[in-house]
Design a protein around this motif. Sequence first.
Motif, mmCIF file in Angstrom:
data_model
loop_
_atom_site.group_PDB
_atom_site.id
_atom_site.type_symbol
_atom_site.label_atom_id
_atom_site.label_comp_id
_atom_site.label_asym_id
_atom_site.label_seq_id
_atom_site.Cartn_x
_atom_site.Cartn_y
_atom_site.Cartn_z
ATOM 1 N N SER A 1 23.266 -0.631 -83.775
ATOM 2 C CA SER A 1 23.695 -1.063 -84.611
ATOM 3 C C SER A 1 22.911 0.665 -85.694
ATOM 4 C CB SER A 1 23.022 -2.087 -85.635
ATOM 5 O OG SER A 1 21.665 -2.133 -86.078
ATOM 6 N N ASN B 1 21.273 -4.603 -81.854
ATOM 7 C CA ASN B 1 22.077 -4.922 -82.415
ATOM 8 C C ASN B 1 22.064 -4.820 -84.291
ATOM 9 O OD1 ASN B 1 22.651 -7.462 -82.236
ATOM 10 N ND2 ASN B 1 23.422 -7.798 -80.404
ATOM 11 N N ALA B 2 23.293 -5.522 -84.851
ATOM 12 C CA ALA B 2 23.177 -5.005 -86.311
ATOM 13 C C ALA B 2 22.926 -6.652 -86.450
ATOM 14 C CB ALA B 2 24.285 -5.179 -87.017
ATOM 15 N N GLN B 3 23.196 -7.536 -85.750
ATOM 16 C CA GLN B 3 22.417 -9.114 -86.039
ATOM 17 C C GLN B 3 21.146 -8.762 -85.708
ATOM 18 O OE1 GLN B 3 24.585 -12.425 -85.116
ATOM 19 N NE2 GLN B 3 22.432 -12.979 -83.975
ATOM 20 N N ASN C 1 26.131 -1.306 -92.270
ATOM 21 C CA ASN C 1 25.450 -1.386 -90.898
ATOM 22 C C ASN C 1 27.096 -1.338 -91.018
ATOM 23 O OD1 ASN C 1 25.176 -2.205 -88.360
ATOM 24 N ND2 ASN C 1 22.993 -3.387 -89.294
ATOM 25 N N THR C 2 26.950 -0.229 -89.519
ATOM 26 C CA THR C 2 27.919 -0.155 -88.548
ATOM 27 C C THR C 2 28.620 -0.460 -87.876
ATOM 28 O OG1 THR C 2 27.119 1.459 -87.343
ATOM 29 C CG2 THR C 2 28.151 2.321 -89.561
ATOM 30 N N GLY C 3 27.265 -1.412 -87.062
ATOM 31 C CA GLY C 3 27.757 -1.894 -85.916
ATOM 32 C C GLY C 3 27.874 -1.007 -84.579
ATOM 33 N N THR C 4 27.679 -2.139 -83.443
ATOM 34 C CA THR C 4 26.997 -0.525 -82.588
ATOM 35 C C THR C 4 28.357 0.142 -82.158
ATOM 36 O OG1 THR C 4 26.433 -2.849 -80.965
ATOM 37 C CG2 THR C 4 26.931 -0.610 -80.282
ATOM 38 N N LEU D 1 29.638 -4.658 -92.454
ATOM 39 C CA LEU D 1 29.422 -4.808 -90.562
ATOM 40 C C LEU D 1 30.715 -5.363 -90.297
ATOM 41 C CD1 LEU D 1 28.547 -4.803 -88.080
ATOM 42 C CD2 LEU D 1 27.074 -7.119 -89.081
ATOM 43 N N TYR E 1 33.897 -3.943 -90.769
ATOM 44 C CA TYR E 1 33.776 -2.586 -89.333
ATOM 45 C C TYR E 1 34.310 -3.245 -88.724
ATOM 46 C CZ TYR E 1 32.093 2.147 -90.997
ATOM 47 O OH TYR E 1 32.274 3.231 -91.798
ATOM 48 N N ASP E 2 33.755 -4.379 -88.118
ATOM 49 C CA ASP E 2 34.283 -5.061 -86.790
ATOM 50 C C ASP E 2 35.709 -5.272 -87.340
ATOM 51 O OD1 ASP E 2 31.674 -5.273 -85.227
ATOM 52 O OD2 ASP E 2 31.242 -7.017 -86.490
#
Length: 367
Positions: A249, A126-128, A159-162, A284, A287-288
Motif C-alpha cells: 500500500s 496493505n492499505a487496510q 492511499n493508492t492500495g497495493t 483508495l 483507485y480500486d
Amino acid sequence: MKRRKFVTQAGIGTASATVLAACTQSSGPAVDATSLPRIDWRMATSWPPSLDTIYGGAKTISRRVSEMTDGRFTITPYAAGELVPALQVLDAVQSGSVECGHSASYYYIGKNSALGFATAMPFGLNAQQQNAWLYEGGGLEAMQNIYADFNVINFPAGNTGTQMGGWFKQEVKTLSDLNGLKMRIPGLGGKIMSALGVNVQVLPGSEVFLALERGAIDAAEWVGPYDDKKLGLHEAARYYYYPGWWEPSATLDVFVNRSQWDRLPTEYQEVFKAATVEANTTMLAQYDTLNQQALAELIEGGTILTAYSQEIMTEAKKVAFELYEQNARENSTFKEVYENWNAFREAVYRWNSINELSFAQFSYGGE
C-alpha cells in the motif's frame, strides 16, 4: 452547527469517521465560523494535476476545509514545480515557505530512514492494515514524533492500495536479468532493488515517461494501471509486472508546518484532520474503482501482464528484512518504530490469514 456544538472528537481514528460522516451529510459548514479568523494557506504537492486521483487528495482536503468552515479557512493546492520541486515539499513546509504540503514520506528517507514507515515498507502492510496501524496501532503517533524534529506535523491523506510492479522494456525472469538495469523506483524499494543489482533512479512522476521512452531508464514503476496509463508508460514499455512488493500500500501524507498548525483555532485543526481522513479513504476507493478498468484496457491494447518470479520475490524479501535489521542497528528511531510495526505486522498477518486470505483464496479462485 453552532460553534459550541462542534464535535471536538474529530481526531484521527474512529471519532474522525463519525465527525466526517456528520459533516458530509450536512448541507452547511461544520462550524459557525463567523467568530473565527480568515486564514489562507498554500499547499505544495509532489504531483502533476494530470494525475487527478493522487493530486485529488490535496484537492479533497482543500475543498472540504473550505466547505466545513464556510470559506473562512482556505487552502490552495499547487502542482509539483509551481512553488517547489516535486521532491522538496517537506523542505518547503519545514522552512515555512509554504504552510502545508502533500507528498510521500518515503521520498525523504535520506533525512531519517524511519520516514519510510509512513508511506510503505516492502513486504509490509496493505492499505487496510496500514490504516489500522496508523490510526489504532500507534503508527501515526510514532510518525508525528519523528516529524516533530522537522517542525512538521503529518496526517495520512491518501492511499493508492497495493501497487503494480512496474514497466520493463525487456522481460526479467531471473535475478541476473536485474543486474545493471536502470529503473525508476524510490524509497526502500529502491534500496532493495539496488542490492539486487539494479541501477536505481529517483524521478518525479512528470519525468518518468520521457526517461523511459528515450531510454534513459530501462524500467519504471509509478502506482498502478490508472495513473500509469495517464502517464503513457505503456507506450514506452510492453511488460507490466506485478505485484509491487515494495508498496503493498502507499500512504500519502499531508505535512503542516508545526508553527502554523499551532496558530490555528482548535476548530480549524479538527476540521483539517477530518478532511485528511476523507482524503485518505476516498483516494483508495477511487483507485480500486479506476484501476480495474484501466488494466483491462491496457491488456486489450497489447500490454503483457507478467508476475515476478518466485526467485526474485524470495530474494527481495530476504534483502528487505536484512535491510530493516541493519537500519535498526544504525538508527535508534528506526529500531523503535520497526519493533512496533513488525509486531503489528506479524499479529495482523495471523488474523488476516484466517479471515481475509481464506475468503480471497476461495472467492478469487472461482468455484
